[in-house]
Design a protein around this motif. Structure first.
Motif, short mmCIF file in Angstrom:
data_model
loop_
_atom_site.label_atom_id
_atom_site.label_comp_id
_atom_site.label_asym_id
_atom_site.label_seq_id
_atom_site.Cartn_x
_atom_site.Cartn_y
_atom_site.Cartn_z
N PHE A 173 0.95 -1.14 -0.22
CA PHE A 173 -0.05 0.03 0.14
C PHE A 173 0.75 1.33 -0.11
O PHE A 173 1.76 1.15 0.75
N LEU A 174 0.39 2.38 -0.73
CA LEU A 174 1.35 3.47 -0.97
C LEU A 174 1.06 4.60 0.08
O LEU A 174 1.55 5.76 -0.14
N GLY A 175 0.03 4.18 0.83
CA GLY A 175 -0.13 5.32 2.05
C GLY A 175 -1.45 5.97 1.95
O GLY A 175 -2.26 5.80 0.75
N ASN A 211 1.24 11.36 3.54
CA ASN A 211 1.33 12.34 4.40
C ASN A 211 0.01 12.43 5.36
O ASN A 211 0.03 13.21 6.32
N HIS A 212 -0.98 11.90 4.89
CA HIS A 212 -2.18 11.73 5.89
C HIS A 212 -1.99 11.00 7.20
O HIS A 212 -2.61 10.99 7.99
N GLU A 213 -1.45 10.09 7.05
CA GLU A 213 -0.51 9.17 8.13
C GLU A 213 0.05 10.07 9.40
O GLU A 213 -0.13 10.13 10.36
N LEU A 214 0.74 11.07 8.49
CA LEU A 214 1.72 11.97 9.42
C LEU A 214 0.52 13.07 10.19
O LEU A 214 0.67 13.60 11.37
N LEU A 215 -0.49 13.28 9.22
CA LEU A 215 -1.30 14.30 9.67
C LEU A 215 -2.24 13.91 10.64
O LEU A 215 -2.36 14.26 11.72
N LEU A 216 -2.34 12.59 10.59
CA LEU A 216 -3.42 11.91 11.82
C LEU A 216 -2.66 11.78 13.19
O LEU A 216 -3.27 12.05 14.16
N ILE A 217 -1.46 11.23 12.75
CA ILE A 217 -0.54 11.36 14.14
C ILE A 217 -0.30 12.49 14.69
O ILE A 217 -0.45 12.42 15.92
N GLY A 218 -0.09 13.59 13.96
CA GLY A 218 0.04 14.92 14.44
C GLY A 218 -1.19 15.55 15.02
O GLY A 218 -1.23 15.94 16.26
#
Length: 405
Positions: A173-175, A211-218
């Protein structure tokens, strides 16, 4: 939180990196070997069933001698705040849109089920003897669980019960699993479970960080803590909401999901394909090898610093580095020359948007579901775009590599 101060980086292995969990953190799954009289083997892959009754993850323990811990208390959901304050005459850098709603949400219907988790047992399928299986990649899912299940089943990767059915096949999966669509946590739960089932069958199912994984983590870690965005003051919570964040995803988000996301790699080289989430050269800022890039990004996330995490998110929202006919092929060659491979395969930029057929980030002129029927090869054949634009009534792409083009 799962990656606070004092916690070291996750242990690296050649094939299991996405799923390593420190031994003091509960997230085992049970695998029955199928041999008479043999007890289940407890491993390190969280295994999940969507919509099942919630059973908290269990630590490694002898069931006859000790009891599992009590389930964790539910996490509160942060309230929305204003996105950012910005001078009216300032403009965002080209390709940088993390605090603006950059793509539409279409067909956001009834929200999915609870997506709770449960420990499972299953019998691993017999692995194929002759080498690795076929290689597949999946573009951005963005919470569209039903569409993902349909495409995985059509490719023979899962069966009618959403179980791994592809033996020793390899799936990447590419994220961008969450936001905009109705069931991002359901998507993550499915991918995590398939990871365990595929490994037991002799294949694998892995994922890259988008980038949405980084966004949700943040958004979960830092909420409405102000960060310096380069264009004013921003917060992760506001940026997450503006970019399609779903409150039901935040309500169902658990520590095990955050652990899994924070340990995802940013890049991988597989059989001459350099797999990335974003069509940007920002990866070059983090190392001269794929391993260095992944180690650096994990180390930065482990610092648990809002501004550092925002900078990662900001860089991976950039796009279109390969699109220009004059400079795009050279940008791809720079990445390939540094990290290896003969082609870059990426998600992030929906193909209608990449082609200029959607003139704005709101995508008001989206052509419809028949517009995209496969990946887009461009930059003199060096780049493959895999985001079919499921968020704008396009297609969720699941494709076998190499392409026959």
């Amino acid at each position: 939180m799962t990656q606070g101060a004092g916690q070291g980086p996750a242990m690296r292995t050649e094939t299991l990196r996405d799923f390593r969990v420190p031994v003091n953190e509960p997230a085992p799954y049970a695998v029955s070997t199928g041999l008479p009289g043999e007890a289940p083997v407890y491993g390190e892959y969280p295994a999940y069933y969507e919509g099942a009754r919630s059973v908290p993850p269990q630590p490694r323990y002898a069931p006859e001698t000790s009891a599992p811990p009590a389930p964790p208390a539910p996490q509160p959901v942060a309230e929305p705040v204003h996105a950012m304050s910005q001078d009216p005459e300032e403009s965002d850098p080209e390709g940088y849109t993390p605090t603006q709603r950059d793509l539409p949400v279409i067909g956001r219907g009834a929200l999915g089920g609870p997506g709770d988790t449960v420990q499972v047992q299953y019998v691993p399928q017999e692995a194929e003897a002759a080498g690795p299986g076929p290689l597949y990649v999946v573009g951005d899912v963005h919470g569209y669980l039903d569409e993902l299940v349909t495409e995985l089943h059509a490719q023979g990767l899962i069966d009618a019960d959403r179980r791994w059915s592809a033996g020793n096949a390899r799936l990447w999966f590419l994220g961008d699993f969450t936001d905009r669509g109705p069931d991002g946590i359901g998507v993550i739960d499915l991918v995590m479970r398939l990871s365990a089932e595929a490994a037991a069958a002799g294949g694998y199912c892995k994922a890259l960080m988008g980038n949405h994984e980084l966004l949700l983590i943040g958004a979960k870690r830092f909420g409405d803590t102000p960060v310096s965005s380069g264009a004013g003051t921003a917060t992760f919570q506001a940026a997450w909401l503006l970019n399609g964040g779903q409150r039901t995803d935040m309500e169902r988000l658990q520590d095990v999901h955050l652990q899994w996301m924070s340990r995802l790699d940013a890049a991988v080289l597989v059989e001459g394909h350099l797999l990335l989430h974003s069509d940007t050269t920002a990866y070059l800022d983090y190392g001269d090898s794929v391993e260095d890039v992944n180690d650096t990004i994990h180390e930065l996330l482990n610092r648990n610093d809002a501004d550092i995490t925002w900078d990662l998110f900001r860089k991976f929202t950039k796009r279109f580095a390969f699109r220009d006919e004059g400079t795009g092929p050279q940008a791809v060659r720079e990445l390939l020359g540094t990290y290896g491979g003969s082609r870059v395969v990426h998600g992030h930029s929906p193909i209608p948007y990449l082609l200029g057929e959607v003139g704005t980030e709101d995508g008001d002129e989206a052509r419809g579901p028949e517009a995209v029927d496969g990946p887009h090869v461009y930059a003199e054949g060096l780049a493959i775009a895999m985001d079919g634009g499921v968020t704008m009534a396009g297609k969720l792409l699941v494709v076998q590599l190499p392409l026959n083009d």
